[in-house]
Design a protein around this motif. Sequence first.
Motif, PDB file in Angstrom:
ATOM      1  N   GLU A   5      16.103 -34.833 -56.634  1.00  0.00           N
ATOM      2  CA  GLU A   5      17.374 -35.527 -56.775  1.00  0.00           C
ATOM      3  C   GLU A   5      17.453 -36.639 -55.739  1.00  0.00           C
ATOM      4  O   GLU A   5      17.147 -36.441 -54.569  1.00  0.00           O
ATOM      5  CB  GLU A   5      18.516 -34.529 -56.579  1.00  0.00           C
ATOM      6  N   LEU A   6      17.859 -37.815 -56.197  1.00  0.00           N
ATOM      7  CA  LEU A   6      18.066 -38.950 -55.313  1.00  0.00           C
ATOM      8  C   LEU A   6      19.570 -39.164 -55.158  1.00  0.00           C
ATOM      9  O   LEU A   6      20.297 -39.278 -56.150  1.00  0.00           O
ATOM     10  CB  LEU A   6      17.413 -40.206 -55.877  1.00  0.00           C
ATOM     11  N   ILE A   7      20.029 -39.217 -53.911  1.00  0.00           N
ATOM     12  CA  ILE A   7      21.440 -39.455 -53.636  1.00  0.00           C
ATOM     13  C   ILE A   7      21.581 -40.873 -53.090  1.00  0.00           C
ATOM     14  O   ILE A   7      21.026 -41.202 -52.034  1.00  0.00           O
ATOM     15  CB  ILE A   7      21.996 -38.441 -52.621  1.00  0.00           C
TER      16      ILE A   7
ATOM     17  N   GLY B 107      26.950 -41.742 -52.715  1.00  0.00           N
ATOM     18  CA  GLY B 107      27.031 -40.328 -53.061  1.00  0.00           C
ATOM     19  C   GLY B 107      26.669 -40.051 -54.496  1.00  0.00           C
ATOM     20  O   GLY B 107      26.588 -38.882 -54.911  1.00  0.00           O
ATOM     21  N   GLU B 108      26.439 -41.108 -55.293  1.00  0.00           N
ATOM     22  CA  GLU B 108      26.015 -40.921 -56.680  1.00  0.00           C
ATOM     23  C   GLU B 108      24.665 -40.228 -56.711  1.00  0.00           C
ATOM     24  O   GLU B 108      23.750 -40.573 -55.963  1.00  0.00           O
ATOM     25  CB  GLU B 108      25.923 -42.270 -57.390  1.00  0.00           C
ATOM     26  N   ARG B 109      24.523 -39.244 -57.601  1.00  0.00           N
ATOM     27  CA  ARG B 109      23.311 -38.443 -57.684  1.00  0.00           C
ATOM     28  C   ARG B 109      22.504 -38.826 -58.927  1.00  0.00           C
ATOM     29  O   ARG B 109      23.055 -38.925 -60.017  1.00  0.00           O
ATOM     30  CB  ARG B 109      23.635 -36.946 -57.706  1.00  0.00           C
TER      31      ARG B 109
ATOM     32  N   VAL C 260      19.178 -37.569 -61.046  1.00  0.00           N
ATOM     33  CA  VAL C 260      18.143 -36.560 -61.260  1.00  0.00           C
ATOM     34  C   VAL C 260      16.872 -37.279 -61.677  1.00  0.00           C
ATOM     35  O   VAL C 260      16.852 -38.038 -62.648  1.00  0.00           O
ATOM     36  CB  VAL C 260      18.575 -35.538 -62.334  1.00  0.00           C
TER      37      VAL C 260
ATOM     38  N   ASN D   6      19.557 -43.853 -48.414  1.00  0.00           N
ATOM     39  CA  ASN D   6      19.458 -42.963 -49.565  1.00  0.00           C
ATOM     40  C   ASN D   6      18.908 -41.631 -49.072  1.00  0.00           C
ATOM     41  O   ASN D   6      18.318 -41.557 -47.983  1.00  0.00           O
ATOM     42  CB  ASN D   6      18.514 -43.528 -50.625  1.00  0.00           C
ATOM     43  N   THR D   7      19.101 -40.579 -49.879  1.00  0.00           N
ATOM     44  CA  THR D   7      18.617 -39.246 -49.503  1.00  0.00           C
ATOM     45  C   THR D   7      17.885 -38.614 -50.675  1.00  0.00           C
ATOM     46  O   THR D   7      18.367 -38.665 -51.811  1.00  0.00           O
ATOM     47  CB  THR D   7      19.786 -38.331 -49.085  1.00  0.00           C
TER      48      THR D   7
ATOM     49  N   ARG E 226      16.488 -35.003 -52.147  1.00  0.00           N
ATOM     50  CA  ARG E 226      16.589 -33.554 -52.021  1.00  0.00           C
ATOM     51  C   ARG E 226      15.624 -32.898 -52.998  1.00  0.00           C
ATOM     52  O   ARG E 226      15.676 -33.142 -54.194  1.00  0.00           O
ATOM     53  CB  ARG E 226      18.013 -33.082 -52.289  1.00  0.00           C
TER      54      ARG E 226
ATOM     55  N   GLU F 251      14.906 -32.043 -47.415  1.00  0.00           N
ATOM     56  CA  GLU F 251      15.844 -33.160 -47.505  1.00  0.00           C
ATOM     57  C   GLU F 251      15.323 -34.285 -46.620  1.00  0.00           C
ATOM     58  O   GLU F 251      14.957 -34.063 -45.468  1.00  0.00           O
ATOM     59  CB  GLU F 251      17.243 -32.734 -47.068  1.00  0.00           C
TER      60      GLU F 251
ATOM     61  N   ARG G 179      16.224 -38.313 -45.484  1.00  0.00           N
ATOM     62  CA  ARG G 179      17.173 -39.430 -45.461  1.00  0.00           C
ATOM     63  C   ARG G 179      16.474 -40.655 -44.879  1.00  0.00           C
ATOM     64  O   ARG G 179      15.837 -40.571 -43.826  1.00  0.00           O
ATOM     65  CB  ARG G 179      18.397 -39.055 -44.635  1.00  0.00           C
TER      66      ARG G 179
END
Length: 386
Positions: free
Chosen positions: A124-126, A130-132, A134, A173-174, A176, A200, A202
């Motif tokens: 998952e890219l955030i 905060g938009e996720r 997949v 960006n993050t 997970r 995770e 970042r």
Amino acid sequence: MGYTDEDIEFANLILTDRGNLDDAKVEVWMKDPEHVMLLKEFATVYQKRMNIDFNRDKKEEFARLENTIQERKSRRMTLRWSVAASVILFIGLFVGRMVNEWRNLDEMRMLAETERIVPGVKAELILSTGERVVLNQQCVSIEGVNETGIQNDSVTGLNYTTAKVQGEGMIYNTMRIPVGGFYQLALSDGSKVWLNSMTEFRFPVAFTGEERKVYLTGEAYFEVAPNSKHPFIVVTEEGMEVKVYGTEFNMNTYQHGVVQTVLVSGKVGIRVNATGKEVMLAPRQMAEYSEKTGMVRVEDTDPYRYIAWKDGEFVFERETIEEIMERLGRWYDVKVFYENESLKQKRFTGVISRYEDIEQVLRLIEGPATLRFEVKGNVVTVKYGQ
């Protein structure tokens, strides 16, 4: 029936000239599980042979690829193990000489292996808002409110080398990666990062300022693009950071309060925030930092056992069953119970593919380790051997 010249050529184009291929055509081609298997093996070999021109001599080069793929396949499926005292058991699993011989594997198992080894699964890219997003096995461009030009490739993962940010300031960006996941990405400076399960990460969409600083929880392997004027720094939650001077290394923060850093090549400095002291690592050394003591312990080691995960292997070297089951739990998403606490201290040594079913992996361990595993759903119970 072997792969056609068209299949070989198209797989090569995906790896070397993806930007000029039609997305719809690529997606149709990738729906065939045999094409995905071919591409997976090409990508693995291609990383080790970056200077090869496949168009130069297609027949000769594909013959070499077949041999290299087969060597890799045989090496990965060779099991070595021993039990606490001194009994060492070697079992070799030889899987034919040609690519066509292992194309007869069960189709569903092929797909299961592909879903784990090919980037684009279970991640998952955030984005900065905060938009996720997949991530899956699709070749797409990702854009957010503050970031554009992020490329997701079905084979090589995320690519930020063409990413741009809107406005001023550092935009992060993050990534997970959940249990059983794996992903890789290229940062804006060209550095490459492989992310293991339960991780995770970042990072800035584009590096600015004097330092290239990223933040890690979990496990990652780094190939850092050298830049002496802008040092690359990996920050952990444990109050320790690694300053990189252009190198390849692995970092692991899975154990609470402990950070392991293994240097493959180049040079890194382990810096403890509380004291400001920096400990330098040489290649083939491991530094283990303890948050409790604030100390850094350095020892010589074989890096392979720590980095094999990114090449699809579990490497256990006289590890306790408790340590092994923690690693298997992160990958296969299982809970582990022990019939007796003493079972945790039994030891096992071996090399096993990460893409085997968990029951097959456990069968390979239980004989030499003189114990027995009982699997019910996602629960594994460890018992004494019979």
